[in-house]
Structure formats: C-alpha cells, structure tokens
Design a protein around this motif. Sequence first.
Motif, PDB file in Angstrom:
ATOM      1  N   PRO A 104       0.820  -1.208   0.000  1.00 43.16           N
ATOM      2  CA  PRO A 104       0.000   0.000   0.000  1.00 43.16           C
ATOM      3  C   PRO A 104       0.860   1.267   0.000  1.00 43.16           C
ATOM      4  CG  PRO A 104      -0.039  -1.049   2.153  1.00 43.16           C
ATOM      5  CD  PRO A 104       0.690  -1.985   1.237  1.00 43.16           C
ATOM      6  N   TYR A 105       0.257   2.391  -0.241  1.00 43.88           N
ATOM      7  CA  TYR A 105       0.913   3.713  -0.288  1.00 43.88           C
ATOM      8  C   TYR A 105       1.849   3.871  -1.474  1.00 43.88           C
ATOM      9  CZ  TYR A 105      -1.093   4.317   4.307  1.00 43.88           C
ATOM     10  OH  TYR A 105      -1.980   4.403   5.340  1.00 43.88           O
ATOM     11  N   PHE A 106       1.731   2.987  -2.454  1.00 46.42           N
ATOM     12  CA  PHE A 106       2.478   3.181  -3.695  1.00 46.42           C
ATOM     13  C   PHE A 106       1.494   3.303  -4.847  1.00 46.42           C
ATOM     14  CE2 PHE A 106       5.722   1.510  -0.939  1.00 46.42           C
ATOM     15  CZ  PHE A 106       6.830   2.252  -1.294  1.00 46.42           C
ATOM     16  N   THR A 107       1.988   3.647  -6.001  1.00 42.06           N
ATOM     17  CA  THR A 107       1.131   3.800  -7.181  1.00 42.06           C
ATOM     18  C   THR A 107       1.655   2.902  -8.297  1.00 42.06           C
ATOM     19  OG1 THR A 107       2.570   5.485  -8.081  1.00 42.06           O
ATOM     20  CG2 THR A 107       0.759   6.250  -6.671  1.00 42.06           C
ATOM     21  N   THR A 108       0.905   2.871  -9.373  1.00 37.18           N
ATOM     22  CA  THR A 108       1.386   2.083 -10.504  1.00 37.18           C
ATOM     23  C   THR A 108       2.525   2.821 -11.224  1.00 37.18           C
ATOM     24  OG1 THR A 108      -0.543   2.882 -11.702  1.00 37.18           O
ATOM     25  CG2 THR A 108      -0.612   0.624 -10.937  1.00 37.18           C
ATOM     26  N   ASP A 109       2.613   4.132 -11.049  1.00 40.13           N
ATOM     27  CA  ASP A 109       3.778   4.844 -11.603  1.00 40.13           C
ATOM     28  C   ASP A 109       5.056   4.382 -10.886  1.00 40.13           C
ATOM     29  OD1 ASP A 109       2.568   6.242 -13.593  1.00 40.13           O
ATOM     30  OD2 ASP A 109       2.410   8.127 -12.492  1.00 40.13           O
ATOM     31  N   SER A 110       4.967   4.258  -9.568  1.00 37.84           N
ATOM     32  CA  SER A 110       6.127   3.757  -8.810  1.00 37.84           C
ATOM     33  C   SER A 110       6.454   2.337  -9.234  1.00 37.84           C
ATOM     34  CB  SER A 110       5.860   3.770  -7.309  1.00 37.84           C
ATOM     35  OG  SER A 110       5.647   5.079  -6.877  1.00 37.84           O
ATOM     36  N   THR A 111       5.416   1.564  -9.476  1.00 36.79           N
ATOM     37  CA  THR A 111       5.628   0.189  -9.937  1.00 36.79           C
ATOM     38  C   THR A 111       6.378   0.197 -11.271  1.00 36.79           C
ATOM     39  OG1 THR A 111       3.505  -0.358  -8.922  1.00 36.79           O
ATOM     40  CG2 THR A 111       4.465  -2.015 -10.394  1.00 36.79           C
ATOM     41  N   ALA A 112       5.938   1.073 -12.161  1.00 35.63           N
ATOM     42  CA  ALA A 112       6.566   1.162 -13.483  1.00 35.63           C
ATOM     43  C   ALA A 112       8.048   1.516 -13.343  1.00 35.63           C
ATOM     44  CB  ALA A 112       5.841   2.197 -14.334  1.00 35.63           C
ATOM     45  N   SER A 113       8.364   2.507 -12.517  1.00 35.66           N
ATOM     46  CA  SER A 113       9.760   2.923 -12.331  1.00 35.66           C
ATOM     47  C   SER A 113      10.590   1.795 -11.732  1.00 35.66           C
ATOM     48  CB  SER A 113       9.851   4.127 -11.394  1.00 35.66           C
ATOM     49  OG  SER A 113       9.037   5.164 -11.850  1.00 35.66           O
ATOM     50  N   LEU A 114      10.085   1.208 -10.666  1.00 34.94           N
ATOM     51  CA  LEU A 114      10.839   0.165  -9.971  1.00 34.94           C
ATOM     52  C   LEU A 114      11.063  -1.051 -10.874  1.00 34.94           C
ATOM     53  CD1 LEU A 114      12.144  -1.001  -7.395  1.00 34.94           C
ATOM     54  CD2 LEU A 114       9.877  -1.827  -6.743  1.00 34.94           C
ATOM     55  N   ARG A 115      10.002  -1.534 -11.487  1.00 32.39           N
ATOM     56  CA  ARG A 115      10.147  -2.726 -12.345  1.00 32.39           C
ATOM     57  C   ARG A 115      11.057  -2.433 -13.548  1.00 32.39           C
ATOM     58  NH1 ARG A 115       8.736  -5.303  -8.286  1.00 32.39           N
ATOM     59  NH2 ARG A 115       6.620  -6.110  -8.040  1.00 32.39           N
ATOM     60  N   ALA A 116      10.951  -1.236 -14.084  1.00 32.73           N
ATOM     61  CA  ALA A 116      11.810  -0.867 -15.229  1.00 32.73           C
ATOM     62  C   ALA A 116      13.278  -0.959 -14.831  1.00 32.73           C
ATOM     63  CB  ALA A 116      11.471   0.525 -15.722  1.00 32.73           C
ATOM     64  N   ILE A 117      13.591  -0.472 -13.644  1.00 36.66           N
ATOM     65  CA  ILE A 117      14.980  -0.515 -13.169  1.00 36.66           C
ATOM     66  C   ILE A 117      15.402  -1.968 -12.954  1.00 36.66           C
ATOM     67  CG2 ILE A 117      16.513   0.128 -11.260  1.00 36.66           C
ATOM     68  CD1 ILE A 117      14.506   2.600 -10.913  1.00 36.66           C
ATOM     69  N   GLU A 118      14.521  -2.723 -12.328  1.00 36.95           N
ATOM     70  CA  GLU A 118      14.847  -4.124 -12.024  1.00 36.95           C
ATOM     71  C   GLU A 118      15.109  -4.955 -13.283  1.00 36.95           C
ATOM     72  OE1 GLU A 118      12.779  -5.972  -8.375  1.00 36.95           O
ATOM     73  OE2 GLU A 118      11.329  -4.583  -9.194  1.00 36.95           O
ATOM     74  N   ILE A 119      14.298  -4.744 -14.298  1.00 36.69           N
ATOM     75  CA  ILE A 119      14.468  -5.559 -15.513  1.00 36.69           C
ATOM     76  C   ILE A 119      15.430  -4.904 -16.516  1.00 36.69           C
ATOM     77  CG2 ILE A 119      12.205  -6.671 -15.313  1.00 36.69           C
ATOM     78  CD1 ILE A 119      11.347  -4.755 -17.700  1.00 36.69           C
TER      79      ILE A 119
END
Length: 236
Positions: free
Chosen positions: A135-150
């Motif tokens: 919780p307290y995150f957004t799908t924009d944060s998800t996009a940034s984090l996953r982009a960095i990870e992959i």
Amino acid sequence: MKYKRILLKLSGEALMGDKNYGIDSSRLQQYANDIKAVHELGVEIAIVIGGGNIFRGVQAGNVGIDRVQGDYMGMLATLINAMALQSSLEQNGMYTRLMSGIKVESVCEPFIRRRAIRHLEKGRIVIFGAGIGNPYFTTDSTASLRAIEIEAEVVLKGTRVDGVYTADPEKDRDAKRYDKISFQEVYEKNLSVMDMTAFTLCQENNLPIIVFDMNKKENLLNLVHGKNVGTLITSK
Ligand code: UDP
C-alpha cells in the motif's frame, strides 16, 4: 529501432475510453494493435497498467473504507485490467505472462525478477499486475521500480496528454509542451510527470521517461523508431 527493452505504463483511466467506468473494448483493441506493431520489431516489452478506471486507494476514505484496505482494492483493480490486456494481446497472437505483486496463484505468476527477464528474452510480453504489492504506492512507482529491475532502457508513460506542459493544458490554453526537459527542471518548475516516489526512482537510477499520448494510433511505434513524440525527460 531506438530501444531494445521498454517498460510501457498505461493508465487505467485511459482504458475506459469515453465511458465513465470500466474497460472500453475498442481502446483495448487499439492498445493490442499498437503493442503488436512494436513487438513485431523485436522489442522486448514489459507493461504496467493502472487501476484508476475501477478503483483508487485514495477514494477509499470517502466511502468509509480504511486506506490500506483501499490500496489493496486498487491493486486488485490493476490486476483486472492486466487480465483484460493479457487476454486481448493473446487474441491478437502475442505470447504473454502476467506477474503479480501480491499472491494470486490461481490467476498468475508471482513477480520473480530473473523469471521476468527470461520471459522477455523469449519474446513474451510481461505484464506486471497488482502494483509493487504494498500500500501507499502507485502504478507509476511500480513502473519505475520494475523498469529498473528488468533493466529497461526507458519508461514510456502513455497518458491522455501528449507530453509535459508548462501548465495544465486542459486548463490553460497558453500552456506549451516540452520536447525535452531534465529531471532537475521538472522539480524546479514543479511540473507534474509522476508522483515524487516514482519520479525520484527514475532520476536516481538515470532512467529516462517519455510522456506521450497513447490514445493516438502509432505513437508508440514512432517512439520506438526514435521519432520525436511526447516529452523526453533525462538527466541532462
Ligand atoms: N496501488 C498500491 N500499491 C501499488 C500500486 C497500486 O497501493 O504498488 C493502489 C493505489 O491505491 C492506487 C491504485 O492501486 O490508487 C490504482 O493504481 P493507480 O492509481 O496508480 O492507477 P492509475 O491512476 O494509473 O489508473
């Protein structure tokens, strides 16, 4: 072709097209067509889709639902959109995998970084559903984090607006669009691109963002060909 591996962020709200709620089938089909055209070039594609057309955590308080509970509802909303998109992509002949940030084993795989990368290498389109899983995150944060990870080369943020403007173009007629702008300038001018958590993650990891209008056919394809579409945000 400018990019080999991209992270495409689609907003849930855009998916409802002209409707007030839910999923618009013609919009879904357009997204599938646009994604297919890019996929056929051999670009590796990961996708994060929002849930704003169904439920947003911040709305929870208005209807007497606890914030954290609301955020989980929001994550489930993104999963519904992700499942719709997955189905649409497969009907259009693409191979896909849906990976979830929370455990929903009957529906999809859990997010495992190395596995996600392997799927991409095999030419499967990977959709990340249920956000980061917190919780307290957004799908924009998800996009940034996953982009960095992959190790994606860029975050392509598809919205209803065709870039970053000097002011809100839906409110101010004199607003001008930037072709290119730095992370620093976005901060200084207090422009809205993504929420700060998402934005800072990109800046600190030197990951460029392109904000563009996903509803305009072939914008995605043109972007991947390196054409000047939307606004590019980089370190310098
Ligand atoms: N959400 C969350 N953690 C995450 C991703 C999403 O809690 O990692 C929740 C949050 O409540 C958010 C909702 O899911 O409001 C839907 O996502 P978002 O608002 O980012 O979707 P969009 O506006 O892009 O459609």
